[in-house]
Write an enzyme that holds these catalytic residues in place. Structure first.
Site, PDB file in Angstrom:
ATOM      1  N   ARG A 113      -7.735 -17.271  41.954  1.00 63.26           N
ATOM      2  CA  ARG A 113      -7.894 -18.676  41.581  1.00 63.26           C
ATOM      3  C   ARG A 113      -8.572 -19.530  42.657  1.00 63.26           C
ATOM      4  NH1 ARG A 113      -2.145 -20.394  39.635  1.00 63.26           N
ATOM      5  NH2 ARG A 113      -1.481 -18.384  40.490  1.00 63.26           N
ATOM      6  N   ASN A 167      -2.427 -21.127  45.804  1.00 66.80           N
ATOM      7  CA  ASN A 167      -3.138 -20.278  44.850  1.00 66.80           C
ATOM      8  C   ASN A 167      -4.527 -20.784  44.525  1.00 66.80           C
ATOM      9  OD1 ASN A 167      -1.042 -18.295  44.360  1.00 66.80           O
ATOM     10  ND2 ASN A 167       0.089 -20.004  43.471  1.00 66.80           N
TER      11      ASN A 167
HETATM   12 CA    CA Z   1       2.775 -16.230  44.330  1.00 63.97          CA
END
Ligand code: CA
Ligand code: UD1
Length: 480
Positions: free
Chosen positions: A17, A234
């Site tokens: 991501r 992330n």
């Molecule tokens: Ca994680």
């Protein structure tokens, strides 16, 4: 740390991501990569054996690990089979039996975690002689995290991954941060019992908690109030959010240590910067890298300094600088550009619209206005006239300019290097210094001024200049 601790930093994940050519753990906040923060925390704890588990974008992460911590061991996880498999790879990188003692498992993408927190986890783990201690936190939205399951008496019984959890288990808001302290001997054996019989088909490290409970070994969770420290990154939005929080923490710490920060919201300070009490930082300032600022100095507004050393009581205003040293009481800016190798002596001055590079400007020497000083040495007490250029580059090589002590050079000079101007020498305005000037001499190169009367009338007839000149001539003839 007294007894032995081995740290295993997990950094094999894909980081999809981030949408980046760069490995996730190498993205930066506070002037360090996330991996840099993770390694700094375990190092500060005093962990003697450090292992980084790499996999995805492995060459990058390996190279960065070696650069950050030459003593860290590197373990390669060839396939991403889960956190249990990653820790197995980490243990396999150690010599047989080397993981006796406590194994501390941390993540390469949890950058705000401090050594202090890790110390609290390890201390509690040892004090209670546990098999496993989990660093947990209560969060508002536990979606995606492993949940801490507790029995009626409150003791930890298991960690259940979100995807494997029942509706009831999903309502638990206490989550596994992923950071664990584990008894090394227990860990080594427990990893052999993992199976991928779960919703994700992975080897879950977290299953070792259930094994310990089944074996009647003590487990527990250290609940951290400061949830920020357990947060992972992330995507880049989370990275920016954590970078902002880290910066807030850094600025607050310096303010409590006696630094005046006029506007913390527009001030960015890297983790490795050092500031003394009674430094003032004005709005729009970035202090980066290994910058250090001594007491009484004022930096900003709108200043960016990377790896710059600033002395006591110096003033740096609207300046961009890197790899430079500014001594006590010196002033820089507004609108100065300090390039690598700039050294300014005590009470010296680099003024407005001045660019310097690889230039040693001695105590009390001044370059006040509109100048480029590169590959040069300016002696003590010397004043460089406005608009001076060191012509240091002949198209092939760089050459040095040396100006002695207490010299005064005129405005709009060019010093064509290599050239030397002696102690106490002067130069006239507009001088192009091509040859050395002896100490105490005056050098002029501009020719005498010539007057060509009536040039405008002849060459620019009918122009506004011509009209203005005619008017002036009439005024002279008939003064009113
Ligand atoms: Ca994680
Ligand atoms: C994991 C935990 C979960 C916890 C959460 C916290 C397990 C099974 N689950 O879940 O309980 O709440 O972290 O964020 O442990 N990694 C590897 N190799 C692998 C898999 C992961 O190195 O094969 C590394 C990743 O790079 C990452 C960390 O381990 O740094 C965690 O992996 P991730 O996939 O984020 O785990 P989660 O499923 O989120």
């Amino acid at each position: 740390m007294d007894a032995k601790v081995t740290a295993i930093v997990l950094a094999a994940g894909a980081g999809t991501r981030m949408k980046s050519e760069r490995a996730k753990v190498l993205h930066e906040l506070g002037g360090r990569s996330m991996l840099g923060h993770a390694l700094a925390a375990v190092r500060e704890l005093g962990v003697e054996q450090r292992v980084v588990v790499v996999g995805h974008q492995r060459e990058q992460v390996e190279a960065a690990t070696t650069a950050l911590d030459s003593e860290a061991l590197i373990a390669v996880q060839h396939e991403r089979k889960g956190t249990g498999d990653a820790v197995r790879a980490g243990l396999d990188a150690l010599e047989a039996g080397a993981a006796r003692g406590t194994v501390l498992i941390t993540y390469g993408d949890v950058p705000l975690l401090t050594a202090e927190t890790l110390r609290a986890v390890v201390d509690e783990h040892r004090a209670d002689a546990r098999a496993v201690t989990i660093l947990s936190a209560e969060v508002d939205d536990p979606t995606g995290y492993g949940r801490i399951l507790r029995g009626d008496d409150g003791t930890v019984t298991a960690i259940r991954e979100h995807k494997d959890a029942s509706e009831n288990e999903r309502s638990v808001r206490e989550i596994n941060s992923g950071i664990l302290a584990v008894d090394g001997t227990f860990l080594d054996a427990a990893l052999g019992r993992l199976t991928p019989k779960n919703a994700q088909g992975e080897l879950y490290l977290t299953d070792i908690v259930g094994f310990a409970v089944a074996d009647g070994l003590p487990v527990g969770a250290h609940v951290l109030e400061d949830v920020w420290q357990t947060e992972g990154v992330n995507d880049r939005a989370q990275l920016a959010r954590l970078a902002r929080e880290l910066n807030d923490r850094i600025t607050r710490r310096w303010m409590l240590d006696g630094v005046t920060i006029i506007d913390p919201a527009t001030t960015w300070i890297d983790s490795d910067v050092t500031l003394a009490p009674d430094v003032t930082v004005r709005p729009g300032t970035q202090l980066l890298g290994a910058t250090t600022v001594a007491g009484g100095a004022t930096i900003g507004p709108d200043t960016t300094l990377r790896n710059v050393e600033i002395g006591e009581d110096a003033t740096i205003e609207r300046t961009h600088g890197s790899d430079a040293v500014i001594a006590a009481g010196a002033t820089v800016g507004p609108f100065a550009y300090l390039r690598p190798g700039t050294e300014l002596g005590a009470k010296g001055k680099i003024g407005t619209f001045v660019e310097t590079k690889n230039a040693q400007i001695a105590d009390g020497a001044k370059v006040p206005h509109l100048s480029y000083i590169g590959d040069a040495e300016i002696g003590e007490g010397t004043n460089i006239g406005a608009g001076t250029i060191t012509a240091n580059y002949d198209g092939e090589r760089k050459h040095r300019t040396v100006v002695g002590r207490h010299a005064k050079t005129g405005s709009d000079n060019v010093f064509v290097a290599p050239v030397e101007i002696g102690d106490g020498a002067f130069t006239g305005a507009g001088t192009i210094v091509r040859e050395d000037v002896p100490p105490g001499a005056l050098a002029v190169s501009a020719g005498g001024q010539r007057i060509m009367d009536g040039w405008v009338a002849r060459r620019r007839p009918g122009s506004a200049a011509h009209e203005a000149a005619e008017n002036a001539a009439r005024q002279e003839e008939n003064p009113q």
